[in-house]
Design a protein around this motif. Structure first.
Motif, PDB file in Angstrom:
ATOM      1  N   UNK A  28      13.634  40.543  38.756  1.00  0.00           N
ATOM      2  CA  UNK A  28      14.602  41.166  39.653  1.00  0.00           C
ATOM      3  C   UNK A  28      15.869  41.494  38.877  1.00  0.00           C
ATOM      4  N   UNK A  29      16.219  42.782  38.823  1.00  0.00           N
ATOM      5  CA  UNK A  29      17.465  43.209  38.187  1.00  0.00           C
ATOM      6  C   UNK A  29      17.612  42.565  36.804  1.00  0.00           C
ATOM      7  N   UNK A  30      16.574  42.741  35.986  1.00  0.00           N
ATOM      8  CA  UNK A  30      16.481  42.049  34.704  1.00  0.00           C
ATOM      9  C   UNK A  30      17.313  42.726  33.630  1.00  0.00           C
ATOM     10  N   UNK A  31      17.961  41.907  32.833  1.00  0.00           N
ATOM     11  CA  UNK A  31      18.673  42.365  31.645  1.00  0.00           C
ATOM     12  C   UNK A  31      17.830  41.947  30.453  1.00  0.00           C
ATOM     13  N   UNK A  32      17.296  42.920  29.743  1.00  0.00           N
ATOM     14  CA  UNK A  32      16.445  42.605  28.603  1.00  0.00           C
ATOM     15  C   UNK A  32      17.051  43.058  27.279  1.00  0.00           C
ATOM     16  N   UNK A  33      18.102  43.827  27.333  1.00  0.00           N
ATOM     17  CA  UNK A  33      18.779  44.304  26.134  1.00  0.00           C
ATOM     18  C   UNK A  33      20.262  43.952  26.212  1.00  0.00           C
ATOM     19  N   UNK A  34      20.870  43.844  25.077  1.00  0.00           N
ATOM     20  CA  UNK A  34      22.316  43.575  25.065  1.00  0.00           C
ATOM     21  C   UNK A  34      23.073  44.764  25.645  1.00  0.00           C
ATOM     22  N   UNK A  35      24.180  44.603  26.285  1.00  0.00           N
ATOM     23  CA  UNK A  35      24.911  43.355  26.481  1.00  0.00           C
ATOM     24  C   UNK A  35      24.282  42.508  27.582  1.00  0.00           C
ATOM     25  N   UNK A  36      24.318  41.192  27.386  1.00  0.00           N
ATOM     26  CA  UNK A  36      23.738  40.257  28.333  1.00  0.00           C
ATOM     27  C   UNK A  36      24.680  40.054  29.510  1.00  0.00           C
ATOM     28  N   UNK A  37      24.095  39.901  30.680  1.00  0.00           N
ATOM     29  CA  UNK A  37      24.849  39.489  31.848  1.00  0.00           C
ATOM     30  C   UNK A  37      25.681  40.580  32.475  1.00  0.00           C
ATOM     31  N   UNK A  38      26.122  40.280  33.666  1.00  0.00           N
ATOM     32  CA  UNK A  38      26.955  41.196  34.427  1.00  0.00           C
ATOM     33  C   UNK A  38      28.422  40.910  34.129  1.00  0.00           C
ATOM     34  N   UNK A  39      29.324  41.814  34.531  1.00  0.00           N
ATOM     35  CA  UNK A  39      30.750  41.530  34.348  1.00  0.00           C
ATOM     36  C   UNK A  39      31.166  40.226  35.036  1.00  0.00           C
ATOM     37  N   UNK A  40      30.593  39.940  36.233  1.00  0.00           N
ATOM     38  CA  UNK A  40      30.925  38.690  36.921  1.00  0.00           C
ATOM     39  C   UNK A  40      30.455  37.485  36.109  1.00  0.00           C
ATOM     40  N   UNK A  41      29.228  37.547  35.589  1.00  0.00           N
ATOM     41  CA  UNK A  41      28.706  36.445  34.789  1.00  0.00           C
ATOM     42  C   UNK A  41      29.597  36.221  33.571  1.00  0.00           C
ATOM     43  N   UNK A  42      30.023  37.290  32.932  1.00  0.00           N
ATOM     44  CA  UNK A  42      30.895  37.161  31.760  1.00  0.00           C
ATOM     45  C   UNK A  42      32.242  36.555  32.129  1.00  0.00           C
ATOM     46  N   UNK A  43      32.754  36.910  33.310  1.00  0.00           N
ATOM     47  CA  UNK A  43      34.018  36.337  33.785  1.00  0.00           C
ATOM     48  C   UNK A  43      33.884  34.829  33.991  1.00  0.00           C
ATOM     49  N   UNK A  44      32.786  34.412  34.615  1.00  0.00           N
ATOM     50  CA  UNK A  44      32.541  32.984  34.828  1.00  0.00           C
ATOM     51  C   UNK A  44      32.424  32.272  33.486  1.00  0.00           C
ATOM     52  N   UNK A  45      31.699  32.884  32.557  1.00  0.00           N
ATOM     53  CA  UNK A  45      31.526  32.280  31.231  1.00  0.00           C
ATOM     54  C   UNK A  45      32.867  32.124  30.505  1.00  0.00           C
ATOM     55  N   UNK A  46      33.750  33.104  30.663  1.00  0.00           N
ATOM     56  CA  UNK A  46      35.045  33.069  29.980  1.00  0.00           C
ATOM     57  C   UNK A  46      36.040  32.113  30.630  1.00  0.00           C
TER      58      UNK A  46
END
Length: 87
Positions: A28-46
């Motif tokens: 479902x809504x798979x990310x298989x190539x860079x960049x990884x993750x959504x902007x929200x996921x990156x915000x949480x990670x940061x």
């Protein structure tokens, strides 16, 4: 198995390269190539410290919005409730 976002790449790698058995795989809504993750996921990670301090209601709303955003057709409230249930 249901795999979303970069979980799709992880589950495919586990199955195809490492032989992990999977009876059924839904991507479902798979990310298989860079960049990884959504902007929200990156915000949480940061900013994990900020998200750890969010009130439960705000965190629950953010989770529901994130899940709803993964569906092209949209989700019913029942489907969203089931997917957002934590427990």
């Amino acid at each position: 198995m249901v795999a979303h976002d970069f979980g799709g790449a992880v589950s495919l790698r586990a199955h195809l390269l490492h032989g992990s058995p999977v009876a059924s795989l839904l991507l479902v809504d798979v990310v298989a190539l860079r960049p990884w993750g959504s902007p929200f996921f990156n915000l949480v990670e940061d900013h994990p410290d900020v998200f750890a301090r969010l009130p439960e209601a705000v965190l629950a709303g953010a989770l529901r919005a994130y899940i709803a955003g993964a569906s092209h057709r949209g989700l019913t409230e029942v489907q969203l409730d089931e997917l957002a249930a934590r427990g």
